[in-house]
Write a protein that holds these residues in place. Structure first.
Motif, mmCIF file in Angstrom:
data_model
loop_
_atom_site.group_PDB
_atom_site.id
_atom_site.type_symbol
_atom_site.label_atom_id
_atom_site.label_comp_id
_atom_site.label_asym_id
_atom_site.label_seq_id
_atom_site.Cartn_x
_atom_site.Cartn_y
_atom_site.Cartn_z
ATOM 1 N N GLN A 142 32.255 36.842 47.171
ATOM 2 C CA GLN A 142 33.686 37.054 46.850
ATOM 3 C C GLN A 142 34.165 35.752 46.097
ATOM 4 O O GLN A 142 34.742 35.905 45.130
ATOM 5 C CB GLN A 142 34.458 37.127 48.199
ATOM 6 C CG GLN A 142 35.989 37.301 48.005
ATOM 7 C CD GLN A 142 36.619 37.427 49.339
ATOM 8 O OE1 GLN A 142 36.273 36.755 50.173
ATOM 9 N NE2 GLN A 142 37.943 38.448 49.149
ATOM 10 N N GLN A 143 33.759 34.590 46.464
ATOM 11 C CA GLN A 143 34.181 33.438 45.657
ATOM 12 C C GLN A 143 33.419 33.469 44.341
ATOM 13 O O GLN A 143 34.318 33.149 43.303
ATOM 14 C CB GLN A 143 33.674 32.164 46.425
ATOM 15 C CG GLN A 143 34.175 30.778 45.810
ATOM 16 C CD GLN A 143 35.707 30.956 45.764
ATOM 17 O OE1 GLN A 143 36.342 30.922 46.907
ATOM 18 N NE2 GLN A 143 36.329 30.596 44.782
ATOM 19 N N LEU A 144 32.235 33.877 44.165
ATOM 20 C CA LEU A 144 31.666 33.734 43.009
ATOM 21 C C LEU A 144 32.494 34.854 42.090
ATOM 22 O O LEU A 144 32.704 34.774 40.737
ATOM 23 C CB LEU A 144 29.957 34.468 43.133
ATOM 24 C CG LEU A 144 29.246 33.583 43.571
ATOM 25 C CD1 LEU A 144 27.593 34.197 43.582
ATOM 26 C CD2 LEU A 144 29.146 32.209 42.528
ATOM 27 N N ALA A 145 32.713 36.152 42.812
ATOM 28 C CA ALA A 145 33.586 37.034 42.120
ATOM 29 C C ALA A 145 34.880 36.615 41.412
ATOM 30 O O ALA A 145 35.377 36.659 40.377
ATOM 31 C CB ALA A 145 33.754 38.196 42.721
ATOM 32 N N GLN A 146 35.505 35.861 42.310
ATOM 33 C CA GLN A 146 36.826 35.131 41.815
ATOM 34 C C GLN A 146 36.564 34.111 40.779
ATOM 35 O O GLN A 146 37.390 34.088 39.808
ATOM 36 C CB GLN A 146 37.558 34.605 43.139
ATOM 37 C CG GLN A 146 37.772 35.521 44.057
ATOM 38 C CD GLN A 146 38.394 34.856 45.464
ATOM 39 O OE1 GLN A 146 38.120 33.617 45.679
ATOM 40 N NE2 GLN A 146 39.216 35.519 46.329
ATOM 41 N N ASP A 147 35.746 33.372 41.128
ATOM 42 C CA ASP A 147 35.365 32.181 39.898
ATOM 43 C C ASP A 147 35.176 32.900 38.638
ATOM 44 O O ASP A 147 35.166 32.231 37.619
ATOM 45 C CB ASP A 147 33.959 31.500 40.350
ATOM 46 C CG ASP A 147 34.575 30.528 41.533
ATOM 47 O OD1 ASP A 147 35.697 30.466 41.808
ATOM 48 O OD2 ASP A 147 33.434 30.001 42.269
ATOM 49 N N ALA A 148 34.388 34.132 38.592
ATOM 50 C CA ALA A 148 34.300 34.720 37.270
ATOM 51 C C ALA A 148 35.338 35.487 36.643
ATOM 52 O O ALA A 148 35.186 36.195 35.600
ATOM 53 C CB ALA A 148 32.895 35.711 37.528
ATOM 54 N N GLY A 149 36.463 35.328 37.520
ATOM 55 C CA GLY A 149 37.671 36.188 37.098
ATOM 56 C C GLY A 149 37.496 37.670 37.157
ATOM 57 O O GLY A 149 38.192 38.488 36.363
ATOM 58 N N GLU A 150 36.822 38.246 38.138
ATOM 59 C CA GLU A 150 36.832 39.668 38.379
ATOM 60 C C GLU A 150 37.695 40.121 39.215
ATOM 61 O O GLU A 150 38.092 39.482 40.039
ATOM 62 C CB GLU A 150 35.047 39.895 38.790
ATOM 63 C CG GLU A 150 33.913 39.473 37.973
ATOM 64 C CD GLU A 150 32.578 39.499 38.620
ATOM 65 O OE1 GLU A 150 31.598 40.081 37.712
ATOM 66 O OE2 GLU A 150 32.364 39.356 39.749
ATOM 67 N N LYS A 151 38.087 41.607 39.042
ATOM 68 C CA LYS A 151 38.911 41.966 39.651
ATOM 69 C C LYS A 151 38.196 42.237 41.220
ATOM 70 O O LYS A 151 36.906 42.626 41.382
ATOM 71 C CB LYS A 151 39.159 43.395 39.444
ATOM 72 C CG LYS A 151 40.185 44.163 40.155
ATOM 73 C CD LYS A 151 40.457 45.617 39.548
ATOM 74 C CE LYS A 151 41.225 46.432 40.310
ATOM 75 N NZ LYS A 151 41.582 47.749 39.950
ATOM 76 N N GLU A 152 38.879 41.802 42.164
ATOM 77 C CA GLU A 152 38.247 41.667 43.439
ATOM 78 C C GLU A 152 39.183 42.177 44.517
ATOM 79 O O GLU A 152 40.583 41.915 44.552
ATOM 80 C CB GLU A 152 38.067 40.057 43.617
ATOM 81 C CG GLU A 152 37.029 40.022 44.943
ATOM 82 C CD GLU A 152 37.868 39.985 46.336
ATOM 83 O OE1 GLU A 152 37.137 40.480 47.109
ATOM 84 O OE2 GLU A 152 39.050 39.162 46.203
ATOM 85 N N SER A 153 38.674 43.156 45.254
ATOM 86 C CA SER A 153 39.493 44.027 46.441
ATOM 87 C C SER A 153 39.451 43.512 47.789
ATOM 88 O O SER A 153 40.028 44.241 48.776
ATOM 89 C CB SER A 153 39.284 45.377 46.124
ATOM 90 O OG SER A 153 38.130 45.831 46.234
ATOM 91 N N LEU A 154 38.016 43.119 48.084
ATOM 92 C CA LEU A 154 37.736 42.450 49.517
ATOM 93 C C LEU A 154 39.199 41.857 50.279
ATOM 94 O O LEU A 154 39.304 40.804 49.850
ATOM 95 C CB LEU A 154 36.707 41.561 49.670
ATOM 96 C CG LEU A 154 36.007 41.565 50.977
ATOM 97 C CD1 LEU A 154 35.438 42.725 51.539
ATOM 98 C CD2 LEU A 154 34.806 40.422 50.899
ATOM 99 N N ARG A 155 39.314 42.542 51.307
ATOM 100 C CA ARG A 155 40.415 41.837 52.346
ATOM 101 C C ARG A 155 39.974 41.267 53.410
ATOM 102 O O ARG A 155 40.626 40.539 54.104
ATOM 103 C CB ARG A 155 41.361 43.230 52.423
ATOM 104 C CG ARG A 155 42.054 43.808 51.452
ATOM 105 C CD ARG A 155 43.350 44.569 51.764
ATOM 106 N NE ARG A 155 42.860 45.632 53.040
ATOM 107 C CZ ARG A 155 43.244 46.954 52.742
ATOM 108 N NH1 ARG A 155 43.169 47.517 51.527
ATOM 109 N NH2 ARG A 155 42.846 47.704 54.128
#
Length: 630
Positions: A142-155
């Protein structure tokens, strides 16, 4: 386009109703046979098995579904399951679908990068992870996704070891039963049930979108397709393959919708103990499991006369299988002796109650099929892909079809293209790849035929034989088309061979990369009166090299000279999921292997390289000298 002169068949049972979803499969059984025991849940490691009736399982599923709704999950939201095969896995799967949610399985062996891709591509909202290690992997992804600026939906990430299910159930009472029933009745066969990511051999895995139609039709027709396993009240199936794999999951739905009962074995190191305690009548395996059982039994036989007796017994078993229905009296006498000396003992190890083996995920091969059928087991070989919701065809227990993958599954129509590619059509074909219309168009043509990428042929009785993968066919410099799987299957029968990859595209002859089985090597060395050694030492030991040459010589007698293996290299590294050489279903990632061991392959053709390869090596400054190993 399908060939006009080769018919496509089997349309029986193609009718289905819009309400026949995956949750309907459970509710239908719970209504018709509420007191049927449909599952047995093991309590503790090696503990006793607790029976669960269809009514009880439906009640547990419905309560957990209400708990999921209480988490503010809306119809169509995505629930990830990142865990080994277990009762909890199936419970979450059924509950999520009953609540009109979409299940996204994640292999427990997936890397952080693979998990990141799945979470972002599928827009997963909540993940159930088995333990803190998997929770950490999910959060890191999830952190990698956020760092890459990807749309992230995990709650939320819930840990099963920390009573995640109880946590969800705690709020189930806040959701009225009527809310769940409204969701269930609004669900239709066209709604998306699951997104299953193919393990893939290159690039990112693709998300295969399977609506309830695909899974529900399969479960309904399983009763007609395999009544001996599905409808039989005495049927007991022990599941140990990853439920992230479509075949294992489909079999679960099939048995759930039938009359048998299911057990889960989450730890393969305890598989034999679980087989002993659960006493399955059927197992679902990948061919490599059967090969390992055979090789382990051969190694246990030792050497000398005992080894000769084992091999003679195996030959007698296979011979009887090949003559099924008309055995020679002498064969029967020989089998009696072979059974007394060897076969019955091996049968007891697998489980004397286990009468059926469903093999899927890769070609089984006649050699293993005939041995295990001669052992007294009914072999059902299924051929399929994630995109066709598991089985496209399978061998019926009553038919002599070893060497083929049987006839098409009910509702499935199979045809062969002019190029020899297997095409599949029917309600079990997927809706497409998630967020990937370009690749979807490549595999589903305008007439609705799914292009499998497999090469095969149909005989006059409608039996399908798979001869290889279209993209894996080797075309030698002499223009000979060679299917590598034929050679590889024969060689993997050697006790210490783990994996084989045949190579030789555009080259003057076929070569092979071979890896050794680290588990089998010590026993084999002992039986040969050879000193203990590491796998790396064994790769160059004269006795080991000579044994590999003998195995290749035996294989070469069964193929034409153009198809025969002329050179081989024994690698010091086996192919595993961890090093990226194997998929979770134990298929070799051929392209990854060819790239990783490019130097070794080129060395086998030193001085005999085709012009393109020579030019490539010259461009890299490698022609005429060895590349330095990193």
């Amino acid at each position: 386009m399908p060939s006009k002169n080769r018919s496509a068949f089997v349309k029986a049972g193609a009718k289905y109703h819009d309400f026949q979803t995956v949750p309907w499969v459970l509710r239908d059984r719970a209504t018709k046979y509420p007191n049927d025991i449909c599952l047995e849940r093991q309590v503790g490691i090696g503990g006793m098995w607790i029976p669960i009736t269809a009514r009880q399982f439906r009640e547990e599923v419905d309560m957990l579904a209400r708990g999921l709704i209480a988490l503010d999950l809306q119809p169509g939201d995505r629930v990830g399951i990142f865990a080994p095969t277990s009762y909890e896995w199936s419970l979450i799967d059924m509950a999520a679908q009953t609540a009109a949610l979409v299940v996204v399985p994640i292999y427990q062996s997936d890397s952080v990068e693979q998990v990141r891709w799945i979470l972002t591509d599928a827009q997963v909202n909540i993940v159930f992870a088995q333990n803190q290690g998997m929770v950490a992997t999910t959060l890191q992804a999830q952190q990698l996704a956020q760092d890459a600026g990807e749309k992230e939906s995990l709650r939320q990430v819930l840990c099963l070891e920390d009573d995640a299910i109880d946590t969800v159930l705690a709020n189930a009472q806040t959701v009225p039963e009527e809310v769940l029933e409204a969701r269930y009745h609004a669900l239709t066969s066209t709604d998306l049930a699951t997104i299953v990511y193919t393990s893939g051999t290159t690039g990112h895995p693709k998300g295969v979108m399977l609506p309830h139609r695909c899974l529900g039709v399969g479960a309904i027709n399983a009763k007609k397709a395999l009544p001996e396993i599905v409808v039989n009240k005495n049927s007991r199936l022990l599941m140990f393959l990853p439920l992230a794999h479509i075949m294992a999951r489909v079999i679960f739905y099939d048995i759930l919708g039938g009359r048998g009962r299911i057990g889960h074995s989450p730890d393969t190191s305890r598989l034999l103990a679980d087989i002993t305690s659960f006493k399955p009548s059927a197992l679902i395996v990948v061919p490599r499991v059967l090969e390992k059982i055979y090789n382990a039994a051969e190694a246990k036989a030792g050497k000398g006369i005992k080894l000769k007796i084992f091999r003679w017994s195996a030959h007698v078993a296979a011979q009887l299988s090949r003559k099924k229905g008309r055995p020679h009296p002498l064969t029967s006498v020989q089998y009696f002796a072979a059974n007394k000396l060897v076969l019955s003992k091996l049968r007891n190890t697998i489980g004397p109650q286990c009468n059926f083996v469903v093999s899927a995920g890769a070609p089984l091969g006649e050699r293993m099929g005939h041995f295990f059928r001669g052992l007294g087991m009914t072999i059902v070989e299924a051929y399929g892909l994630t995109e066709v919701t598991g089985p496209a065809s399978f061998t019926r227990p009553s038919e002599k079809a070893l060497g083929t993958v049987g006839r098409p599954y009910p509702t499935v129509t199979v045809s062969i293209s002019d190029e020899g590619e297997v095409l599949v059509k029917g309600p079990m074909v997927f809706d497409g790849y998630l967020n990937d219309p370009e690749n979807t168009k490549k595999v589903i043509d305008e007439e609705g035929w799914f292009h499998t990428g497999d090469i095969g042929h149909l005989d006059a009785k409608g039996f399908l034989t798979i001869t290889g993968r279209k993209k894996e066919l080797i075309v030698t410099a002499g223009g000979k088309n060679v299917s590598p799987s034929v050679l590889e299957d024969k060689l993997r029968g050697h006790p210490i061979i783990s994996q084989v990859v045949a190579v030789g595209d555009r080259q003057p002859f076929i070569s092979a990369l071979i890896t050794l089985d680290a588990d089998m090597l010590p026993g084999w060395l002992k039986n040969k009166d050879l000193p203990a050694m590491t796998v790396q030492e064994a790769t160059t030991h004269p006795e080991v090299v000579a044994a590999m040459q003998r195995a290749i010589d035996r294989t070469n007698t069964q193929v034409s000279r153009a198809e025969s293996i002329r050179k081989f290299t024994i690698l010091s590294t086996d192919f595993t999921e961890e090093n990226g050489m194997l998929t979770p279903s134990m298929k070799v990632k051929r392209e990854a292997v060819l790239a990783r061991f490019e130097d070794e392959i080129e060395d086998m053709y030193e001085g005999k390289l085709d012009m393109d390869t020579q030019a490539k090596r010259k461009k890299r400054g490698l022609f005429g000298r060895r590349r330095k190993k990193k």
